[in-house]
Design an enzyme around this catalytic site. Structure first.
Site, PDB file in Angstrom:
ATOM      1  N   ASN A  91       0.797  -1.218   0.000  1.00 19.39           N
ATOM      2  CA  ASN A  91       0.000   0.000   0.000  1.00 19.39           C
ATOM      3  C   ASN A  91       0.836   1.278   0.000  1.00 19.39           C
ATOM      4  OD1 ASN A  91      -2.380   1.829   0.901  1.00 19.39           O
ATOM      5  ND2 ASN A  91      -0.916   1.978   2.583  1.00 19.39           N
ATOM      6  N   TYR A 157       1.392  10.415 -10.906  1.00 21.32           N
ATOM      7  CA  TYR A 157       0.631   9.494 -10.049  1.00 21.32           C
ATOM      8  C   TYR A 157      -0.155   8.515 -10.914  1.00 21.32           C
ATOM      9  CZ  TYR A 157      -2.561   7.914  -6.367  1.00 21.32           C
ATOM     10  OH  TYR A 157      -3.282   7.145  -5.483  1.00 21.32           O
ATOM     11  N   LYS A 161       0.517   4.422 -10.916  1.00 17.69           N
ATOM     12  CA  LYS A 161      -0.560   3.534 -10.482  1.00 17.69           C
ATOM     13  C   LYS A 161      -1.040   2.647 -11.632  1.00 17.69           C
ATOM     14  CE  LYS A 161      -0.823   4.509  -6.127  1.00 17.69           C
ATOM     15  NZ  LYS A 161      -0.496   3.494  -5.096  1.00 17.69           N
ATOM     16  N   ILE A 190     -10.575   8.528  -1.230  1.00 16.12           N
ATOM     17  CA  ILE A 190     -10.652   7.964   0.117  1.00 16.12           C
ATOM     18  C   ILE A 190     -10.283   9.036   1.134  1.00 16.12           C
ATOM     19  CG2 ILE A 190      -9.919   6.065   1.613  1.00 16.12           C
ATOM     20  CD1 ILE A 190     -11.184   5.110  -0.991  1.00 16.12           C
ATOM     21  N   THR A 192      -8.268  10.110   3.433  1.00 19.07           N
ATOM     22  CA  THR A 192      -6.939   9.861   4.007  1.00 19.07           C
ATOM     23  C   THR A 192      -6.176  11.179   4.135  1.00 19.07           C
ATOM     24  OG1 THR A 192      -5.887   9.576   1.845  1.00 19.07           O
ATOM     25  CG2 THR A 192      -6.842   7.607   2.859  1.00 19.07           C
TER      26      THR A 192
END
Length: 250
Positions: A91, A157, A161, A190, A192
């Site tokens: 992760n 990014y 990914k 999400i 976070t």
């Protein structure tokens, strides 16, 4: 606590916060012994201590996934302490600063590649070696909906990914017959720390783009990871599970 993964040993990178922390806790609640790994010592130890407080078993191992020696040591220590490695969630990752590709620095690009893509490859490399010795294992790599669709301002990014998804599929084909299942979870937005750094208008835009009408809790991603490591998903290999509130389905 449940017995879904009782007796299993589960490793989570980036376990100091967000999805990683939630996944480490979810593994513990499913009965697994947990190895929490991250670069941040204080926060990583807090994750392990919380698991112990709720009756689970966990240790923390400081790890920078972009460094081969760190990852090799992480796996060696896991095997030394617990004797095996059954489940892994890779992760650890960076979001990077918002920037058009023409304005992105080489340093920022290299950092994203080193952590998000190279880090996942290194984890797979050493986790698979350990799992081959026991003839079984399940690995879940965390990618992103941004690895499936383009998102302006986050080209690095998106690229890393997307690379995690392709890497996972190829690795899954290489080791499926060896009893090792490799799958991917690609979350949408999400709640976070990484998301909290986004400008308010960008966050509002992200929320509106999800048909479900909200962003997810880290625990909702964690439950998907645990299921992909359980016998309930025994026929899933090389699958990219979109945990994105319908973001990529629209």
């Amino acid at each position: 606590m449940s017995s879904q993964l009782y007796g299993k040993v589960a490793l989570v990178t980036g376990a100091s916060s967000g999805i990683g922390k939630a996944t480490a806790i979810a593994f513990a609640r499913a009965g697994a012994k947990v190895v929490a790994a991250s670069r941040r010592t204080t926060e990583g130890e807090e994750t392990a201590h919380y698991i112990q407080e709720i009756g689970g078993e966990a240790i923390f191992i400081k790890t920078d996934v972009s460094k081969a020696a760190d990852v090799e040591t992480l796996i060696e220590k896991t095997i030394d302490i617990y004797g095996r490695l059954d489940c892994a969630c890779n992760n650890a990752g960076l979001g990077g600063a918002a920037s058009p590709i023409a304005d992105m620095s080489e340093k920022d690009w290299d950092q994203l590649v080193d952590v998000n893509l190279k880090g996942t490859w290194l984890c797979l490399k050493y986790q698979i070696r350990a799992m081959l010795k026991q003839g079984s294992g399940a690995i879940v790599n965390i990618a992103s909906a941004a690895g499936v669709v383009g998102f302006p301002g986050f080209t690095g990014y998106c690229a890393t990914k997307g690379g995690v998804i392709a890497l996972s599929r190829a690795a899954a084909m290489e080791y499926a017959k060896a009893g090792i299942r490799i799958n991917v979870v690609s979350p949408g937005a999400i709640a976070t720390d990484m998301l909290a750094t986004l400008p308010t208008d960008v966050l509002a835009q992200l929320t509106a783009m999800h048909p479900i009408g909200r962003i997810a809790k880290p625990e909702e991603v964690a439950e998907s990871v645990v299921w992909l490591c359980s016998d309930g998903s025994s026929f899933l290999v090389g699958h990219n599970m979109m945990v994105d509130g319908g973001y990529t389905a629209q």
